[in-house]
Write a protein that holds these residues in place. Sequence first.
Motif, PDB file in Angstrom:
ATOM      1  N   MET A   1       9.382  63.671  43.341  1.00  0.00           N
ATOM      2  CA  MET A   1       9.092  62.771  42.253  1.00  0.00           C
ATOM      3  C   MET A   1      10.393  62.193  41.717  1.00  0.00           C
ATOM      4  SD  MET A   1       7.255  63.503  38.579  1.00  0.00           S
ATOM      5  CE  MET A   1       5.640  63.692  39.311  1.00  0.00           C
ATOM      6  N   ILE A   2      10.392  60.896  41.481  1.00  0.00           N
ATOM      7  CA  ILE A   2      11.546  60.194  40.919  1.00  0.00           C
ATOM      8  C   ILE A   2      11.511  60.333  39.401  1.00  0.00           C
ATOM      9  CG2 ILE A   2      12.658  57.930  40.657  1.00  0.00           C
ATOM     10  CD1 ILE A   2      12.696  58.924  43.518  1.00  0.00           C
ATOM     11  N   LYS A   3      12.681  60.615  38.818  1.00  0.00           N
ATOM     12  CA  LYS A   3      12.766  60.729  37.366  1.00  0.00           C
ATOM     13  C   LYS A   3      13.825  59.771  36.846  1.00  0.00           C
ATOM     14  CE  LYS A   3      11.229  65.482  37.096  1.00  0.00           C
ATOM     15  NZ  LYS A   3      11.465  66.813  36.577  1.00  0.00           N
ATOM     16  N   ILE A   4      13.432  59.013  35.836  1.00  0.00           N
ATOM     17  CA  ILE A   4      14.319  58.075  35.159  1.00  0.00           C
ATOM     18  C   ILE A   4      14.303  58.425  33.678  1.00  0.00           C
ATOM     19  CG2 ILE A   4      14.709  55.633  34.557  1.00  0.00           C
ATOM     20  CD1 ILE A   4      15.016  56.179  37.562  1.00  0.00           C
ATOM     21  N   GLU A   5      15.472  58.377  33.064  1.00  0.00           N
ATOM     22  CA  GLU A   5      15.572  58.607  31.625  1.00  0.00           C
ATOM     23  C   GLU A   5      16.044  57.308  30.990  1.00  0.00           C
ATOM     24  OE1 GLU A   5      18.343  61.338  28.789  1.00  0.00           O
ATOM     25  OE2 GLU A   5      17.542  62.273  30.610  1.00  0.00           O
ATOM     26  N   LEU A   6      15.419  56.910  29.899  1.00  0.00           N
ATOM     27  CA  LEU A   6      15.758  55.674  29.211  1.00  0.00           C
ATOM     28  C   LEU A   6      16.074  55.990  27.760  1.00  0.00           C
ATOM     29  CD1 LEU A   6      15.337  52.440  29.968  1.00  0.00           C
ATOM     30  CD2 LEU A   6      13.651  52.701  28.152  1.00  0.00           C
ATOM     31  N   GLU A   7      17.195  55.444  27.274  1.00  0.00           N
ATOM     32  CA  GLU A   7      17.603  55.699  25.892  1.00  0.00           C
ATOM     33  C   GLU A   7      18.047  54.396  25.235  1.00  0.00           C
ATOM     34  OE1 GLU A   7      20.862  58.401  23.446  1.00  0.00           O
ATOM     35  OE2 GLU A   7      20.865  58.412  25.618  1.00  0.00           O
ATOM     36  N   ARG A   8      17.624  54.174  24.009  1.00  0.00           N
ATOM     37  CA  ARG A   8      18.094  53.015  23.261  1.00  0.00           C
ATOM     38  C   ARG A   8      19.508  53.320  22.773  1.00  0.00           C
ATOM     39  NH1 ARG A   8      15.426  50.761  17.767  1.00  0.00           N
ATOM     40  NH2 ARG A   8      16.724  52.400  16.901  1.00  0.00           N
ATOM     41  N   VAL A   9      20.455  52.433  23.120  1.00  0.00           N
ATOM     42  CA  VAL A   9      21.858  52.687  22.781  1.00  0.00           C
ATOM     43  C   VAL A   9      22.549  51.515  22.087  1.00  0.00           C
ATOM     44  CG1 VAL A   9      22.188  54.383  24.638  1.00  0.00           C
ATOM     45  CG2 VAL A   9      22.644  51.966  25.093  1.00  0.00           C
ATOM     46  N   GLU A  10      21.877  50.348  21.998  1.00  0.00           N
ATOM     47  CA  GLU A  10      22.524  49.168  21.428  1.00  0.00           C
ATOM     48  C   GLU A  10      21.493  48.320  20.690  1.00  0.00           C
ATOM     49  OE1 GLU A  10      25.415  46.259  20.616  1.00  0.00           O
ATOM     50  OE2 GLU A  10      25.801  48.150  21.628  1.00  0.00           O
TER      51      GLU A  10
ATOM     52  N   LYS B   1      18.892  55.830  33.224  1.00  0.00           N
ATOM     53  CA  LYS B   1      19.714  56.698  34.070  1.00  0.00           C
ATOM     54  C   LYS B   1      18.809  57.422  35.057  1.00  0.00           C
ATOM     55  CE  LYS B   1      22.601  59.198  31.797  1.00  0.00           C
ATOM     56  NZ  LYS B   1      23.263  60.267  31.030  1.00  0.00           N
ATOM     57  N   ASP B   2      19.253  57.468  36.331  1.00  0.00           N
ATOM     58  CA  ASP B   2      18.493  58.226  37.320  1.00  0.00           C
ATOM     59  C   ASP B   2      19.031  59.651  37.412  1.00  0.00           C
ATOM     60  OD1 ASP B   2      20.792  58.198  38.935  1.00  0.00           O
ATOM     61  OD2 ASP B   2      19.917  56.935  40.478  1.00  0.00           O
ATOM     62  N   ALA B   3      18.426  60.457  38.248  1.00  0.00           N
ATOM     63  CA  ALA B   3      18.796  61.872  38.362  1.00  0.00           C
ATOM     64  C   ALA B   3      20.218  62.066  38.887  1.00  0.00           C
ATOM     65  CB  ALA B   3      17.799  62.589  39.275  1.00  0.00           C
ATOM     66  N   ASN B   4      20.793  61.032  39.535  1.00  0.00           N
ATOM     67  CA  ASN B   4      22.164  61.131  40.041  1.00  0.00           C
ATOM     68  C   ASN B   4      23.202  60.610  39.051  1.00  0.00           C
ATOM     69  OD1 ASN B   4      21.571  62.217  42.661  1.00  0.00           O
ATOM     70  ND2 ASN B   4      20.734  60.219  43.197  1.00  0.00           N
ATOM     71  N   GLY B   5      22.745  60.183  37.872  1.00  0.00           N
ATOM     72  CA  GLY B   5      23.659  59.704  36.847  1.00  0.00           C
ATOM     73  C   GLY B   5      23.980  58.222  36.923  1.00  0.00           C
ATOM     74  N   HIS B   6      23.353  57.476  37.830  1.00  0.00           N
ATOM     75  CA  HIS B   6      23.566  56.031  37.900  1.00  0.00           C
ATOM     76  C   HIS B   6      22.873  55.373  36.712  1.00  0.00           C
ATOM     77  CE1 HIS B   6      23.635  57.318  42.227  1.00  0.00           C
ATOM     78  NE2 HIS B   6      24.842  56.809  42.051  1.00  0.00           N
ATOM     79  N   THR B   7      23.559  54.413  36.100  1.00  0.00           N
ATOM     80  CA  THR B   7      23.000  53.794  34.900  1.00  0.00           C
ATOM     81  C   THR B   7      22.825  52.292  35.067  1.00  0.00           C
ATOM     82  OG1 THR B   7      25.187  53.499  33.915  1.00  0.00           O
ATOM     83  CG2 THR B   7      23.992  55.521  33.354  1.00  0.00           C
ATOM     84  N   VAL B   8      21.861  51.771  34.333  1.00  0.00           N
ATOM     85  CA  VAL B   8      21.586  50.338  34.272  1.00  0.00           C
ATOM     86  C   VAL B   8      21.318  50.001  32.812  1.00  0.00           C
ATOM     87  CG1 VAL B   8      20.016  48.501  34.991  1.00  0.00           C
ATOM     88  CG2 VAL B   8      20.553  50.345  36.573  1.00  0.00           C
ATOM     89  N   ARG B   9      21.872  48.877  32.372  1.00  0.00           N
ATOM     90  CA  ARG B   9      21.656  48.433  31.000  1.00  0.00           C
ATOM     91  C   ARG B   9      20.585  47.352  30.965  1.00  0.00           C
ATOM     92  NH1 ARG B   9      27.570  47.853  28.387  1.00  0.00           N
ATOM     93  NH2 ARG B   9      26.769  45.749  28.164  1.00  0.00           N
ATOM     94  N   LEU B  10      19.656  47.483  30.017  1.00  0.00           N
ATOM     95  CA  LEU B  10      18.553  46.535  29.865  1.00  0.00           C
ATOM     96  C   LEU B  10      18.483  46.031  28.433  1.00  0.00           C
ATOM     97  CD1 LEU B  10      17.083  49.216  31.692  1.00  0.00           C
ATOM     98  CD2 LEU B  10      15.941  47.106  32.343  1.00  0.00           C
ATOM     99  N   ASP B  11      18.003  44.822  28.288  1.00  0.00           N
ATOM    100  CA  ASP B  11      17.864  44.215  26.961  1.00  0.00           C
ATOM    101  C   ASP B  11      16.852  43.081  27.065  1.00  0.00           C
ATOM    102  OD1 ASP B  11      18.312  43.579  24.291  1.00  0.00           O
ATOM    103  OD2 ASP B  11      20.365  42.890  24.580  1.00  0.00           O
ATOM    104  N   THR B  12      16.468  42.548  25.941  1.00  0.00           N
ATOM    105  CA  THR B  12      15.652  41.344  25.923  1.00  0.00           C
ATOM    106  C   THR B  12      16.555  40.166  25.586  1.00  0.00           C
ATOM    107  OG1 THR B  12      13.570  40.391  25.161  1.00  0.00           O
ATOM    108  CG2 THR B  12      14.922  41.484  23.491  1.00  0.00           C
ATOM    109  N   SER B  13      16.003  38.977  25.630  1.00  0.00           N
ATOM    110  CA  SER B  13      16.791  37.770  25.354  1.00  0.00           C
ATOM    111  C   SER B  13      17.151  37.694  23.871  1.00  0.00           C
ATOM    112  CB  SER B  13      15.975  36.537  25.732  1.00  0.00           C
ATOM    113  OG  SER B  13      14.852  36.421  24.880  1.00  0.00           O
ATOM    114  N   PRO B  14      18.189  36.941  23.541  1.00  0.00           N
ATOM    115  CA  PRO B  14      18.510  36.735  22.124  1.00  0.00           C
ATOM    116  C   PRO B  14      17.345  36.103  21.363  1.00  0.00           C
ATOM    117  CG  PRO B  14      20.382  36.120  23.469  1.00  0.00           C
ATOM    118  CD  PRO B  14      19.237  36.391  24.416  1.00  0.00           C
TER     119      PRO B  14
END
Length: 147
Positions: free
Chosen positions: A1-10, A18-31
């Motif tokens: 099973m794939i596990k992803i953790e998502l946290e509001r940071v900005e 963040k995936d289980a290997n520590g790779h991160t991606v930043r997400l946001d909505t438009s201004p």
Amino acid sequence: MIKIELERVEGDFGFEAKDANGHTVRLDTSPEGGGTNFGVRPMQMLLMGLGGCSGIDIVNILKKQRQTIDGFNMKIEGEREAGKEPSIWKNVTIVFELTGNIDPDKARRACELSMDKYCSVAETLRRAGGELKWEVRVNQLAIDNKQ
């Protein structure tokens, strides 16, 4: 099973996934939607996933065929449904641009196999009703993709 953790940071809508290997991606909505351009939009991420999935397939196929890939680039454009919520991808166009000592027929076939058989993201978009169109260019020459 794939596990992803998502946290509001900005701000209100800036998330870091963040995936289980520590790779991160930043997400946001438009201004316009209250975001701050902290990261990519989630629907853009889906098209990025399509590019990564298909790119991995194509390079693997061509390497097994002993083709020399000096450069690989993809351009992906998408159009979403207008006036609907949720608004899914309606049309997606991909241009595969490869350079190197590559047989054009093998390049076309590798792209076809990825888009029609192996790429799970492409199949996910198709099952959602999206239309995927693509073309292949090898050393700047357009190859008939026989779609």
